[in-house]
Write an enzyme that holds these catalytic residues in place. Sequence first.
Site, PDB file in Angstrom:
ATOM      1  N   CYS A 186      35.677  32.626  42.696  1.00  0.00           N
ATOM      2  CA  CYS A 186      36.989  32.707  43.350  1.00  0.00           C
ATOM      3  C   CYS A 186      37.962  31.665  42.816  1.00  0.00           C
ATOM      4  O   CYS A 186      39.116  31.612  43.228  1.00  0.00           O
ATOM      5  CB  CYS A 186      36.873  32.614  44.865  1.00  0.00           C
ATOM      6  SG  CYS A 186      36.389  31.014  45.503  1.00  0.00           S
ATOM      7  N   CYS A 232      33.785  35.151  47.348  1.00  0.00           N
ATOM      8  CA  CYS A 232      34.093  35.694  46.031  1.00  0.00           C
ATOM      9  C   CYS A 232      35.463  36.355  46.115  1.00  0.00           C
ATOM     10  O   CYS A 232      36.063  36.388  47.189  1.00  0.00           O
ATOM     11  CB  CYS A 232      33.011  36.641  45.510  1.00  0.00           C
ATOM     12  SG  CYS A 232      32.826  38.184  46.390  1.00  0.00           S
ATOM     13  N   CYS A 235      39.767  28.367  46.889  1.00  0.00           N
ATOM     14  CA  CYS A 235      38.952  27.888  48.005  1.00  0.00           C
ATOM     15  C   CYS A 235      39.406  26.498  48.439  1.00  0.00           C
ATOM     16  O   CYS A 235      39.480  25.593  47.609  1.00  0.00           O
ATOM     17  CB  CYS A 235      37.480  27.847  47.606  1.00  0.00           C
ATOM     18  SG  CYS A 235      36.836  29.462  47.174  1.00  0.00           S
TER      19      CYS A 235
END
Length: 136
Positions: free
Chosen positions: A85, A11, A89
């Site tokens: 997020c 996160c 990523c």
Amino acid sequence: MSTRPTVLFVCVHNAGRSQMAAGWLRHLAGDTVEVRSAGSEPADRINPVAVEAMREVGIDITANTPRKLDWDTAESSDVLITMGCGDVCPVFPGKRYLDWSLDDPAGQGIEAVRPIRDEIRRRVEQLITELGVTTA
């Protein structure tokens, strides 16, 4: 995936949702799963309300510290679970990706964080079933 899968929870601040998820997975699966968590912009410390919410169910996450998401950790994980997020990523072929849309506990009181904690538990229990590991 190896016989002991590696799960990475990500996160933004690595201070609430991902820390609670990691705490649940460690608690419920024991050492049958390698548990990791990280954030795209880690906070200085774990959200104290998340710590309190987890303490209420007998899980202590006070020793955890927010960590920066790095390429090697993501690449060596079998399952990557993101929680808000966004596009930070990294994506690797052959990995399993899940995106858990959950409210952010940042700035919330305990009454608002409890349902987030409980929903994370439900999803972690489902993940454990899908991974086919024996729970602790």
